[in-house]
Enzyme design. Structure first.
Site: not given
Ligand SMILES: *Cc1c(COP(=O)(O)O)cnc(C)c1O
Length: 385
Positions: A43, A275
Site C-alpha cells: 500500500k 526563512y
C-alpha cells in the site's frame, strides 16, 4: 554497500530502491514464519518505494499474496499485470466492488453495508466475489465489532450458499504489536481465536486466517496463523526499534535518498540562513544547498535537526526546511556543486538511516519513507536476472 555515484547525472535527487535488498528481506521474514503464507503489503506506493516494482520483486521472492489498502491500489496492481492473489481492505460505500470482483481481487468486508454492496456487485458481474471478513479485536479502527460478528458471519455464509460470495479469509490487526510485552496482545489473540471459532460455527471455512503485521511476524510466532502481512520490515526498517535495528532482524534498508548540491558558497559570520533566520552562521563558513524540501517529503520538523551526510561527515539541516530545498553548514569543509548529499540509506557507508530521521523529527521511520514525494525519481537497482 554503494560505491561510486548514487545519482544518475541528469537528476537533482533520487530515491534509490535496492530490489535485491527487498527480496532478501522477504526471504528473512519468511524464515521467521516458516509455516505461513506471505502477504507483501505494498500500500501507499509500497511505503514510498514504488508499488509495482516492489510487488514484482516480492513475488519473485515468493510472496503468494499482495496487500493494498485501497481498491484503487489493488486494481492498479492488476492493471500492471501482476497475477495471483491480491487483498485490499479500505472501502467506502459505492466503491469499485464490481471492478474488483471482475479483476479477481479479494476484498475485505467489515460491516453489513459492505457485504450488501459486494453481493450486489457479484450478481452484476455474474461471478462470486472473494471476500475476507475483518473483525475488530481491539484496535478500534475498521473491522466488525465482536457484538456484530455472529450476524456478519452468518450473513456471509448465507451469501456463500446462494453462490454470490466465497469467504476466503478471516483477519484482524493488532493495536500494539510493536510493544512486545503489551497486555493488549494476549487479549487481542484471544478475541481473534473467539472470532475464528464463531466463523467456523457459522459454517465458514476460510483459506487464510491472518493477524500479524511486521512486528507480529518478527516477535509473535503465536500470531502467524495461516499468513503473515509484513509491510515496513520488507522495506528493511525495524518495526520495533526498541528491540533492535534492521540488521538484528536480518533486514536491510531498501531506500537511499540522495541529492546533488545545487550551490556551495562562502558566507561571512552572522549570515541568516533560510526563512525566519532560525540559523545564523557563527563565523565565516561554507553553506551547501540541498535541493529537496517538504514538497519532496523532507519533514519541516527536520528544521535545525535532520542529519545529512555531506563531504564525508554528518551535518545538520541549518535553519528551516523550505518547500524545495534546505541548507547545511559545512563549517570549514569544502564541497562542490554536484557533490552528493545522502539524507538516509542503509547506514553502512556512514550515512544516516530513516530511523535517524524519525528520531530527529519525532515520528516513525514508516512516515519518513512513505512521504518521500512523487517529484523524487525512484531509481531501481538489483532487479532479478
Ligand atoms: C499497513 C498494514 C500492514 C503492514 O503493517 P507493518 O507494520 O508495516 O508491517 C498489515 N496489515 C494491515 C491491515 C495494514 O494496514
Amino acid at each position: 554497500m554503494h560505491t561510486g555515484p548514487l545519482i544518475p547525472p541528469s537528476l537533482r535527487a533520487t530515491a534509490l530502491i535496492d530490489l535485491a535488498a527487498l527480496r532478501s528481506n522477504v526471504a528473512a521474514l519468511r524464515a521467521h514464519a516458516p509455516g505461513a503464507a506471505f502477504m507483501a503489503v505494498v500500500k501507499a506506493d509500497a511505503y514510498g518505494h514504488g508499488m509495482v516494482e516492489c510487488a514484482r520483486a516480492a513475488r519473485q521472492a515468493g510472496a503468494e499474496w499482495l496487500g493494498a489498502a485501497t481498491p484503487q491500489e489493488a486494481l492498479a496492481l492488476r492493471e500492471a499485470g501482476l497475477p495471483g492473489r491480491i487483498l485490499c481492505w479500505l472501502w467506502t460505500p459505492g466503491g469499485p466492488w464490481r471492478e474488483c470482483v471482475e479483476a479477481g481481487i479479494d476484498v475485505t468486508v467489515s460491516a453489513r453495508w459492505a457485504l450488501d454492496e459486494v453481493v450486489a456487485a457479484a450478481r452484476a458481474a455474474d461471478r462470486p466475489a472473494r471476500v475476507q471478513l475483518k473483525i475488530d479485536t481491539g484496535l478500534g479502527r475498521n473491522g466488525a465489532q465482536p457484538a456484530d460478528w455472529p450476524d456478519l458471519t452468518r450473513a456471509a455464509r448465507a451469501a456463500e450458499r446462494e453462490g454470490t460470495v466465497r469467504v476466503t479469509g478471516v483477519w484482524s490487526h493488532f493495536s500494539c504489536a510493536d510493544e512486545p510485552d503489551h497486555p493488549s496482545i494476549a487479549r487481542e489473540l484471544t478475541a481473534f481465536r473467539t472470532a475464528l471459532a464463531q466463523a467456523a460455527d457459522a459454517g465458514l471455512e476460510p483459506e487464510v486466517r491472518h493477524l500479524a503485521n511486521s512486528p507480529g511476524t518478527l516477535t509473535l510466532p503465536e500470531a502467524h496463523f495461516d499468513m503473515v502481512r509484513p509491510g515496513v520490515a520488507m522495506y528493511g526498517i525495524s518495526p520495533v526499534p526498541r528491540l533492535g535495528g534492521p540488521a538484528d532482524f536480518g533486514l536491510r534498508p531498501v531506500m537511499t535518498l540522495a541529492a546533488r548540491l545545487a550551490s556551495v558558497k562562502r558566507v561571512p559570520g552572522g549570515h541568516g540562513v533560510s526563512y525566519g533566520h532560525l540559523y545564523v552562521t557563527p563565523g565565516e563558513t561554507t553553506l551547501a544547498l540541498v535541493p529537496l524540501g517538504y514538497a519532496d517529503g523532507v519533514p519541516r520538523h527536520a528544521s535545525g535537526t535532520g542529519p545529512v551526510l555531506v563531504a564525508g561527515k554528518w551535518r545538520t539541516v541549518a535553519g528551516r526546511v523550505a518547500m524545495d530545498q534546505f541548507v547545511v553548514d559545512l563549517g570549514g569543509d569544502g564541497a562542490a556543486p554536484g557533490d552528493e548529499a545522502v539524507l538516509f540509506g542503509p547506514g553502512d557507508a556512514g550515512e544516516p538511516t530513516a530511523e535517524d530521521w524519525a528520531r530527529a523529527c519525532g515520528t516513525i521511520a514508516y512516515e519518513i519513507v512513505t512521504r518521500i514525494g512523487a517529484r523524487v525519481p525512484r531509481v531501481y537497482s538489483g532487479e532479478a536476472a
